[in-house]
Design an enzyme around this catalytic site. Structure first.
Site, PDB file in Angstrom:
ATOM      1  N   HIS A 138      37.797  39.989  75.566  1.00 60.49           N
ATOM      2  CA  HIS A 138      38.998  40.535  76.197  1.00 60.49           C
ATOM      3  C   HIS A 138      38.637  41.222  77.514  1.00 60.49           C
ATOM      4  CE1 HIS A 138      43.033  42.511  76.171  1.00 60.49           C
ATOM      5  NE2 HIS A 138      42.364  43.460  76.813  1.00 60.49           N
ATOM      6  N   GLU A 139      37.587  42.046  77.497  1.00 60.43           N
ATOM      7  CA  GLU A 139      37.185  42.751  78.719  1.00 60.43           C
ATOM      8  C   GLU A 139      36.636  41.790  79.763  1.00 60.43           C
ATOM      9  OE1 GLU A 139      38.084  45.749  79.110  1.00 60.43           O
ATOM     10  OE2 GLU A 139      38.665  46.072  77.025  1.00 60.43           O
ATOM     11  N   HIS A 142      39.506  40.366  81.619  1.00 64.11           N
ATOM     12  CA  HIS A 142      40.059  41.250  82.658  1.00 64.11           C
ATOM     13  C   HIS A 142      39.316  41.043  83.974  1.00 64.11           C
ATOM     14  CE1 HIS A 142      43.102  43.499  80.636  1.00 64.11           C
ATOM     15  NE2 HIS A 142      42.298  44.124  79.782  1.00 64.11           N
ATOM     16  N   GLU A 203      47.432  42.312  79.933  1.00 64.98           N
ATOM     17  CA  GLU A 203      46.934  42.361  78.557  1.00 64.98           C
ATOM     18  C   GLU A 203      47.180  41.032  77.840  1.00 64.98           C
ATOM     19  OE1 GLU A 203      45.228  45.168  76.618  1.00 64.98           O
ATOM     20  OE2 GLU A 203      44.745  44.923  78.726  1.00 64.98           O
ATOM     21  N   ASP A 207      44.128  38.700  76.420  1.00 61.10           N
ATOM     22  CA  ASP A 207      44.091  38.235  75.028  1.00 61.10           C
ATOM     23  C   ASP A 207      43.966  36.721  74.966  1.00 61.10           C
ATOM     24  OD1 ASP A 207      44.285  40.768  73.957  1.00 61.10           O
ATOM     25  OD2 ASP A 207      46.448  40.666  73.604  1.00 61.10           O
TER      26      ASP A 207
END
Length: 491
Positions: A138-139, A142, A203, A207
């Site tokens: 997930h990070e 980003h 977000e 995901d």
């Protein structure tokens, strides 16, 4: 090696304030065209090169202000896991670096230049490697989707005056993180709804891309909604949820969406990872802030619930607790059979090296590590432990020879520079000691002191020597780095 040192825990810095918020997505096929290549936008606001400069500057600030875990074994584990994910991610534009912060509070965050930071508390909440990988994926997403840069670009389109203030707050945070956060919050106070909407989109995207990365890397995609569901249930009625749930809230809609998406992927059921269990036990033993009796109790309870093939990881954790408590006979009785069974395992090699030194049997440690080097000559864990053993034996020249190779390959590891400084001190080589200490200062953005130490080293060196030329060249490099760092603050 390098057993736990107690350090104070500081508050989160800028990136947590910039972390992106909740998602209200719709479900679509996992490999369909609903994953657009939009991570390459935002170039008009912030170039990749500028992101790398910000990332490097912020990383130096983190080293100076946060209790970063400089543990070669854990660093190797999260680095291997992180790059396994990166190799299967979309739109990778930067190199990646993964760091671990000694903080039991559950959190993870990403920032400019491919940096992903994990709190040690993550190991206390994730139950499988796939769950830990889901947070990291997930990070990573980003970063690959350039969410921080895109957020700044969105602000620039909506309110051109705000982007300058936002950038100024970001740069202020490089010099003073707490002041930067306050300025950033004040800057964005009038744009809450717009930020919230854009954060939801980010977000959702993180995901979606994160789940695809998990799938491609061979992890269990269901680990993401399973981890989300467990966290939501655990902290549902908490008046003070962990930082991760403040920056990455978990409404039911997000949990439902990730579960539905995960069900559309082909089921993966990877075997339990011994490395994950070993890393988790090491964190519990050395970085959980639990007292020895409590750590032993935690390890014993979780061992009873673990798969049979993973139980040795909890024995390893118990051995570390015994070792750090100076119960050496118990540590040896527990650890020695594990190492004999897997003599090349870096977790066991590192612990056995510490044990042999504690038992005043450095020659056995050297023989063990010499043999391990033949099978894995480039292992950072083996090299730094080998240098440490040589230092303990008083073989300072040999230790320096190994450390010169180590610091060349791992210039961002303060362990190598610290040990190199100590070895040169023991030989009375003041100029090389100063140079090594200067590198540690530079890693923490303490440019003036770093340049001062190199200047002193140059003055001590023989006039016109290669050493003096090397010191002077490094001074020039540090001056350029300092000016670039200062320019980011004044831009």
């Amino acid at each position: 090696m390098f057993q736990k040192k107690k350090r104070s825990l500081l508050g989160l810095c800028l990136v947590s304030a910039l972390s992106l918020s909740i998602a209200v997505p719709s479900v679509a096929e996992p490999n369909s065209a609903d994953l657009p290549d939009i991570g390459t936008v935002a170039g008009s606001t912030l170039s990749i090169n500028k992101e790398l400069q910000y990332g490097d500057a912020y990383m130096r600030i983190l080293r100076a202000t946060q209790p970063i875990i400089n543990d070669p074994v854990l660093n190797q584990y999260i680095d291997d896991l992180g790059h396994r994910l990166v190799s299967h991610a979309d739109n990778v534009k930067t190199p990646f670096q993964f760091i671990l912060i000694h903080n039991p509070v559950l959190n993870a965050f990403a920032f400019f230049g491919g940096h992903v930071a994990l709190h040690s508390g993550l190991f206390l909440h994730t139950q499988t490697e796939s769950e830990l990988a889901s947070v990291m994926a997930h990070e990573i997403s980003h970063i690959t989707q350039r969410h921080l840069a895109r957020r700044m670009e969105e602000e620039a389109r909506n309110t051109p005056a705000t982007i300058a203030a936002m950038a100024g707050s970001l740069l202020l945070a490089i010099a003073s993180p707490q002041a930067g956060i306050a300025a950033l919050n004040a800057t964005m106070a009038g744009h809450i709804q717009g930020q919230l909407n854009y954060s939801r989109s980010n977000e959702q995207e993180a995901d979606r891309f994160g789940m695809r990365t998990l799938e491609n890397a061979g992890f269990n995609v269901m680990a993401m909604p399973r981890f989300f569901s467990r966290l939501a249930a655990e902290y549902r009625y908490s008046s003070k949820p962990p930082q991760m749930l403040l920056t990455h809230p978990l409404p039911q809609s997000r949990i439902t969406d990730t579960r539905q998406r995960a069900q559309q992927y082909k089921a993966h059921h990877p075997k339990p990872s011994l490395s994950f269990y070993l890393a988790r036990s090491r964190v519990v033993a050395r970085y959980s802030d639990l007292k020895p009796a409590s750590a032993l109790d935690w390890l014993s309870r979780h061992k009873a619930q673990a798969p049979a093939a993973m139980k040795e990881a909890f024995d390893y954790g118990q051995a570390l607790v015994y070792l750090d408590s100076d119960k050496l006979s118990q540590a040896k009785a527990t650890l020695f059979p594990l190492w004999k069974k897997s003599p090349d395992n870096p977790f066991y090699l590192d612990a056995m090296s510490d044990l042999y030194l504690a038992l005043k049997q450095a020659s056995k440690a050297q023989a063990m590590l010499n043999h391990a080097r033949k099978n894995n000559p480039d292992s950072a864990v083996i090299l730094i432990n080998y240098a440490n053993v040589l230092y303990d034996e008083g073989k300072f020249k040999a230790a320096i020879h190994v450390l010169q190779r180590y610091t060349h390959a791992h210039p961002d590891d303060v362990n190598g520079w610290d040990l190199l400084s100590k070895a040169n001190n023991r030989l009375g080589n003041e100029q090389e000691e100063l140079a090594a200490r200067a590198e540690i200062l530079a890693l923490k953005a303490q440019w003036t002191k770093a340049i001062q130490y190199y200047t002193q080293a140059s003055q001590l060196a023989k006039l016109g020597s290669l050493e003096q030329a090397r010191y002077d060249a490094r001074i020039d490099q540090l001056l350029v780095q300092r000016d670039r760092f200062t320019a980011l603050q004044k831009n």
